[in-house]
Design a protein around this motif. Structure first.
Motif, PDB file in Angstrom:
ATOM      1  N   GLU A 193      35.170  51.062  36.858  1.00  0.00           N
ATOM      2  CA  GLU A 193      34.336  50.063  36.175  1.00  0.00           C
ATOM      3  C   GLU A 193      32.852  50.376  36.359  1.00  0.00           C
ATOM      4  O   GLU A 193      32.027  49.476  36.444  1.00  0.00           O
ATOM      5  CB  GLU A 193      34.635  48.665  36.734  1.00  0.00           C
ATOM      6  N   ARG A 237      36.097  45.735  45.052  1.00  0.00           N
ATOM      7  CA  ARG A 237      34.711  45.794  44.564  1.00  0.00           C
ATOM      8  C   ARG A 237      33.761  45.778  45.759  1.00  0.00           C
ATOM      9  O   ARG A 237      33.765  44.805  46.529  1.00  0.00           O
ATOM     10  CB  ARG A 237      34.385  44.586  43.677  1.00  0.00           C
ATOM     11  N   GLY A 431      43.134  44.593  25.938  1.00  0.00           N
ATOM     12  CA  GLY A 431      43.751  43.909  27.062  1.00  0.00           C
ATOM     13  C   GLY A 431      42.757  43.030  27.777  1.00  0.00           C
ATOM     14  O   GLY A 431      41.689  42.711  27.240  1.00  0.00           O
TER      15      GLY A 431
HETATM   16  O1  4AD Z   1      35.131  41.349  34.590  1.00  0.00           O
HETATM   17  P1  4AD Z   1      35.919  42.365  35.347  1.00  0.00           P
HETATM   18  O2  4AD Z   1      35.174  43.261  36.245  1.00  0.00           O
HETATM   19  O3  4AD Z   1      36.723  43.185  34.244  1.00  0.00           O
HETATM   20  C1  4AD Z   1      37.594  44.217  34.507  1.00  0.00           C
HETATM   21  O4  4AD Z   1      37.963  44.543  35.610  1.00  0.00           O
HETATM   22  C2  4AD Z   1      38.147  44.838  33.273  1.00  0.00           C
HETATM   23  N1  4AD Z   1      38.867  46.061  33.628  1.00  0.00           N
HETATM   24  C3  4AD Z   1      39.059  43.869  32.598  1.00  0.00           C
HETATM   25  C4  4AD Z   1      39.600  44.382  31.323  1.00  0.00           C
HETATM   26  O5  4AD Z   1      40.801  44.380  31.111  1.00  0.00           O
HETATM   27  N2  4AD Z   1      38.729  44.810  30.446  1.00  0.00           N
HETATM   28  O6  4AD Z   1      37.044  41.623  36.165  1.00  0.00           O
HETATM   29  C5  4AD Z   1      38.047  40.857  35.533  1.00  0.00           C
HETATM   30  C6  4AD Z   1      38.161  39.480  36.191  1.00  0.00           C
HETATM   31  C7  4AD Z   1      36.931  38.619  36.033  1.00  0.00           C
HETATM   32  O7  4AD Z   1      36.956  37.887  34.849  1.00  0.00           O
HETATM   33  C8  4AD Z   1      37.032  37.698  37.235  1.00  0.00           C
HETATM   34  O8  4AD Z   1      37.948  36.652  36.995  1.00  0.00           O
HETATM   35  C9  4AD Z   1      37.614  38.612  38.276  1.00  0.00           C
HETATM   36  O9  4AD Z   1      38.298  39.642  37.607  1.00  0.00           O
HETATM   37  N3  4AD Z   1      36.595  39.172  39.159  1.00  0.00           N
HETATM   38  C10 4AD Z   1      36.434  38.835  40.438  1.00  0.00           C
HETATM   39  N4  4AD Z   1      37.057  37.942  41.224  1.00  0.00           N
HETATM   40  C11 4AD Z   1      36.659  37.839  42.498  1.00  0.00           C
HETATM   41  N5  4AD Z   1      35.679  38.591  43.051  1.00  0.00           N
HETATM   42  C12 4AD Z   1      35.010  39.510  42.305  1.00  0.00           C
HETATM   43  N6  4AD Z   1      34.068  40.258  42.877  1.00  0.00           N
HETATM   44  C13 4AD Z   1      35.378  39.653  40.949  1.00  0.00           C
HETATM   45  N7  4AD Z   1      34.959  40.455  39.955  1.00  0.00           N
HETATM   46  C14 4AD Z   1      35.701  40.154  38.885  1.00  0.00           C
END
Ligand code: 4AD
Length: 464
Positions: A193, A237, A431
């Protein structure tokens, strides 16, 4: 073996029967020749009485019973009795145990805090303060340092039942839509990411990363003709975000699917999925939700699917008191919450989708809109104005992918096999990624994501 009775199964029908239970000592109180104990198994509680009658129970045994430390695990043999009036404060109000034998199975050391204090609602504390009484509360760090004790509170027991339910409904709903469950590697060569927030490690002498999402691999599964896939797995992360909604490790509920014509096909799946989650929780987990609500008051969120384009969302914000908002920038937490309030007022829903985000604020693999590449076929999903999902239609053309990755500064060698997987033919697909802890937090209106992570990992916490 002997037959054991669960505390929650103790009722009037067992009157005068001899039973054997294993439970924790919730509280103890001695009074003359008697000892009054409250036994607790998970969240069920029952009163147990020892009375020194010099035949089955000696004075020594009564004394011994009152001195067993709270939270110790005991085996208790006794006879079920129906008391004259209900025992207030116990879940099994209509019965009590007349103890004939008590044996300590595991003795608890001095507790870092009292469970009654950890179970208290803010309302209770406030009401007491108005009477001039100071009730102890337990701070978050102390709770988390002793999470194995903290998790024993009724609200926490209920929170993790709800968490389990969300995963179960997610899995069942997607299986019934023709998805299959997959498992992708968490040890990977490059960032998935973007490079900033990634845990780097040594993999047999080679540089490696902990997966920031199953993103690249779930797409490769689509290239491998799996067509509709989902995964429930940990996501890492390395963000120095010490906030109420960021963790360094969380559970990602991911899905990816081939689409025919439009990314709305993914939105249809997401809306159906969350309809099932909201409905399943409200109907089958009403008891857990009310237990959580009695410590952390909240209203069950309203689910009325709503799709707004990003420009429409911006217009709502501009008209709703935020005239300065940048139509091509990203929304910060404050703006997202503001939009959540505006949407709730105008459309009466706590759940909505914002789609067609500006391309500049989305990851390199996001498909630009065919009519205007300033925007993209992407979306975020919100509960109570906070993001729970992010997703998009993906670029499935290898050349465009190389161009987008380069523009975003992603080193191509790191993602070579990902790019290669599109060179052999890839269907249009899209997705989403859901954060499990956020879903539970926001559904229950909780104020901190650490409440919905069993053993949270944040920039300052790696234990327990
Ligand atoms: O928005 P994010 O980073 O998106 C992705 O990981 C993409 N690969 C998704 C995709 O299919 N395009 O993360 C997705 C979700 C966020 O909406 C949030 O709900 C959660 O993961 N999220 C976290 N939850 C807790 N702690 C964090 N540091 C988070 N970062 C994202």
């Amino acid at each position: 073996g002997r037959s054991w009775t669960q505390v929650e199964a103790l009722n009037k029908e067992l009157s005068e029967q001899k039973v054997l239970v294993r439970a924790r000592i919730h509280t103890t109180r001695g009074k003359g020749k008697s000892a009054f104990l409250v036994l607790r198994q998970r969240t069920a509680t029952v009163q147990a009485i020892l009375f020194a009658d010099d035949t089955t129970v000696s004075k020594g045994m009564v004394k011994y019973a009152t001195q067993v430390p709270k939270e110790s695990i005991v085996d208790v043999e006794g006879v079920v009795k129906v008391p004259e009036k209900a025992i207030e404060g116990c879940s099994q109000k209509d019965v009590e145990l007349q103890v004939t034998l008590i044996r300590v199975v595991s003795r608890a050391a001095v507790l870092p805090f009292e469970l009654v204090d950890a179970s208290r609602s803010e309302e209770e504390v406030k009401a007491a303060a108005e009477r001039g009484e100071v009730l102890p509360t337990v701070g978050q760090d102390l709770r988390l340092d002793n999470r194995f004790l903290d998790l024993r509170t009724p609200a926490n027991q209920a929170i993790f039942r709800v968490q389990s339910a969300v995963c179960q409904i997610f899995r069942e709903a997607l299986l019934s839509e023709g998805f299959q469950e997959i498992h992708t590697p968490k040890l990977i060569a490059g960032a998935s990411e973007g490079g900033a927030a990634v845990f780097r490690l040594d993999y047999m002498g080679m540089p490696a990363c902990l997966a920031q999402s199953p993103q690249l691999y779930k797409q490769m599964a689509i290239c491998a003709d799996l067509e509709r896939v989902f995964e429930i797995g940990p996501v890492f992360r390395a963000e120095f975000s010490y906030t109420h909604r960021h963790l360094c490790e969380f559970m990602g509920l991911d899905l990816e699917m081939a689409i025919q014509e439009h990314y709305f096909e993914v939105l249809d799946v997401i809306e159906k999925l969350f309809g099932a989650i909201f409905d399943g929780l409200a109907t089958k987990y009403a008891k857990e939700l009310s237990v959580i609500s009695s410590q952390y008051p909240f209203d069950i969120p309203v689910f009325k699917p709503l799709r707004l384009t990003y420009p429409d969302g911006i217009a709502l914000l501009q008209a709703g008191g935020y005239p300065e908002v940048d139509p091509l920038g990203d929304l910060n937490t404050e703006l997202e919450r503001a939009l959540g309030r505006i949407v709730k007022e105008k459309y009466g829903t706590d759940f909505f989708i914002l789609h067609r985000y500006p391309s500049a604020v989305r990851p390199f693999y996001t498909m630009p809109c065919s009519d205007d590449p300033t925007y993209s076929n992407s979306y975020d999903v919100f509960i109570r104005g906070e993001e729970i999902i992010s997703g998009a239609q993906r670029v499935h053309d290898a050349d465009l992918l190389v161009e987008r990755a380069t523009a975003c500064g992603i080193p191509l060698p790191d993602i070579q096999s990902y790019i290669d997987s599109f060179k052999l033919g890839a269907p249009p697909h899209g997705g989403a990624g859901v954060g499990l802890e956020r879903v539970v937090m926001l559904y229950c209106g909780l104020n901190n994501i650490r409440k919905t992570s069993m053993f949270p990992r944040d920039p300052k916490r790696l234990t327990p």
